[in-house]
Design a protein around this motif. Structure first.
Motif, PDB file in Angstrom:
ATOM      1  N   ARG A 221       0.658   9.023   0.926  1.00  0.00           N
ATOM      2  CA  ARG A 221      -0.605   7.530   0.859  1.00  0.00           C
ATOM      3  C   ARG A 221      -0.128   6.162   1.397  1.00  0.00           C
ATOM      4  O   ARG A 221       1.470   5.817   0.604  1.00  0.00           O
ATOM      5  CB  ARG A 221      -0.387   7.503  -0.670  1.00  0.00           C
ATOM      6  N   VAL A 222      -0.206   6.158   2.482  1.00  0.00           N
ATOM      7  CA  VAL A 222      -0.023   5.358   3.402  1.00  0.00           C
ATOM      8  C   VAL A 222      -1.114   4.110   2.565  1.00  0.00           C
ATOM      9  O   VAL A 222      -2.192   4.576   2.922  1.00  0.00           O
ATOM     10  CB  VAL A 222       0.120   5.845   4.667  1.00  0.00           C
ATOM     11  N   VAL A 223      -0.672   3.434   2.373  1.00  0.00           N
ATOM     12  CA  VAL A 223      -1.682   2.080   1.670  1.00  0.00           C
ATOM     13  C   VAL A 223      -1.400   1.139   3.273  1.00  0.00           C
ATOM     14  O   VAL A 223      -3.050   0.192   2.438  1.00  0.00           O
ATOM     15  CB  VAL A 223      -0.921   1.656   0.425  1.00  0.00           C
ATOM     16  N   ALA A 224      -0.927   0.497   3.909  1.00  0.00           N
ATOM     17  CA  ALA A 224      -0.382  -0.411   4.999  1.00  0.00           C
ATOM     18  C   ALA A 224       0.107   0.033   5.893  1.00  0.00           C
ATOM     19  O   ALA A 224       1.019   1.053   5.886  1.00  0.00           O
ATOM     20  CB  ALA A 224      -0.018  -1.741   4.467  1.00  0.00           C
ATOM     21  N   SER A 225      -0.029  -0.387   6.722  1.00  0.00           N
ATOM     22  CA  SER A 225       0.743  -0.770   7.977  1.00  0.00           C
ATOM     23  C   SER A 225       1.362  -2.769   8.396  1.00  0.00           C
ATOM     24  O   SER A 225       0.782  -2.863   8.820  1.00  0.00           O
ATOM     25  CB  SER A 225       0.398  -0.508   9.122  1.00  0.00           C
ATOM     26  N   ALA A 226       2.297  -2.121   8.985  1.00  0.00           N
ATOM     27  CA  ALA A 226       3.175  -3.613   9.760  1.00  0.00           C
ATOM     28  C   ALA A 226       3.749  -3.400  11.010  1.00  0.00           C
ATOM     29  O   ALA A 226       4.162  -2.628  11.905  1.00  0.00           O
ATOM     30  CB  ALA A 226       4.217  -4.102   8.214  1.00  0.00           C
ATOM     31  N   PRO A 227       3.642  -4.600  11.095  1.00  0.00           N
ATOM     32  CA  PRO A 227       3.756  -4.649  13.204  1.00  0.00           C
ATOM     33  C   PRO A 227       5.432  -4.606  13.505  1.00  0.00           C
ATOM     34  O   PRO A 227       5.396  -3.945  14.472  1.00  0.00           O
ATOM     35  CB  PRO A 227       3.008  -5.607  13.745  1.00  0.00           C
TER      36      PRO A 227
END
Length: 321
Positions: A221-227
């Motif tokens: 489960r991926v809840v966010a991405s960051a650059p």
């Protein structure tokens, strides 16, 4: 014959004629027959309206016009040769040039200082401009706005050349005291069940990790991405999120933030580092020199981080026995 119709090869013949002072000598110098050189002299006479060489007894004497243009002709020939066969040697001590490098931010932090130090030692007149990666694919390499790119992406355009200069394994980064730190060894099922943050300058929530987990019958489960990795680690530090990232570019900052690094509980191909450039620079001596330094800086940094990790893991294993 008008100037635009003039065969520039005649400059080479004229230079040889003025240097040798004879048709036979010029022919021998240029490895052509005497009749061929005689025909070239005839064409030169028609083009210039001057006899160039006139016979005085058994020798040939240059005309006043020929004497006047002799040095100019020789200089033109030498400059033309320099354009068509440029020297492959450069004087680094006097080289003045600015190179633009679009590198992944972690690679700049990891390898940039070593590269800059090497450049300054060898060529103090050279400057480096490190610029941030874009969130979209951009054509700066093709347009000549970027000299070198370094990231995990192989080039797709045929005119962009690249070397795979380093590889690094992936690690799992969590906060100290994270529940997964008590799971020894970490299992793929526990890893997949945790909440994840990805690193993607394009904002992608999935990557090759999901393909591998699918083969294992698992889903994360991926809840966010960051650059950037730095941003992702800030999320990890204050939560139970985990991030999976290349070990060599992550370990230093993770250590500073007092985060824990865990081995990935399943096999995943190592993360590559590609150094890319446009083919126009393939034979540019200064660019070749910089590419060599960049390869060394990137490879040494990755190798050093991997060796440090191996030593740490070996020490941990010994302390547990």
């Amino acid at each position: 014959m008008t100037p635009m119709q003039l065969d520039l090869n005649l400059l080479t013949a004229l230079d040889a004629l003025l240097e040798e002072g004879s048709v036979a000598g010029a022919a021998e110098r240029l490895h052509v027959t005497a009749p061929a050189m005689s025909r070239s002299l005839g064409r030169i006479r028609r083009a210039t309206g001057d006899q160039i060489l006139v016979r005085t007894g058994r020798t040939m004497t240059p005309t006043p016009y020929a004497i006047a243009v002799r040095e100019q002709v020789h200089d033109l020939v030498q400059r033309a040769r320099g354009v068509l066969a440029p020297s492959r040697e450069i004087d680094l001590a006097t080289l003045e040039r600015t190179f633009t490098l679009r590198w992944h931010d972690a690679l700049v932090a990891l390898s940039g200082p070593a590269l800059l130090a090497a450049v300054r030692r060898q060529a103090p007149g050279v400057r480096l401009r490190f610029i941030a990666e874009s969130s979209i694919d951009t054509p700066e390499l093709r347009r000549g706005e970027v000299d070198l790119a370094a990231n995990a992406d192989p080039p797709t355009a045929p005119e962009i050349h690249a070397d795979r200069v380093a590889d690094t394994r992936h690690v799992v980064v969590v906060r100290r005291g994270h529940p997964l730190t008590r799971d020894r060894p970490l299992t793929a099922a526990r890893y997949a069940a945790a909440e994840h943050i990805t690193v993607s300058r394009r904002g992608r929530l999935g990557n090759v990790l999901d393909d591998e987990l699918t083969r294992l019958g698992l889903t994360r489960r991926v809840v966010a991405s960051a650059p950037t990795e730095a941003a992702a680690l800030a999320f990890v530090r204050d939560s139970d999120l985990l991030v999976t990232a290349p070990e060599s570019t992550t370990r230093s900052l993770a250590t500073q933030l007092e985060l824990a690094l865990l081995p990935l509980p399943f096999d995943l191909p190592p993360a590559p580092v590609y150094l890319s450039w446009h083919q126009r620079y393939d034979t540019d001596p200064a660019h070749i020199w910089l590419r060599d330094l960049a390869r060394t800086a990137l490879a040494d940094a990755a190798d050093g981080r991997n060796q440090a990790a191996d030593a740490k893991e070996a020490g941990t294993a010994r302390s547990m026995t």
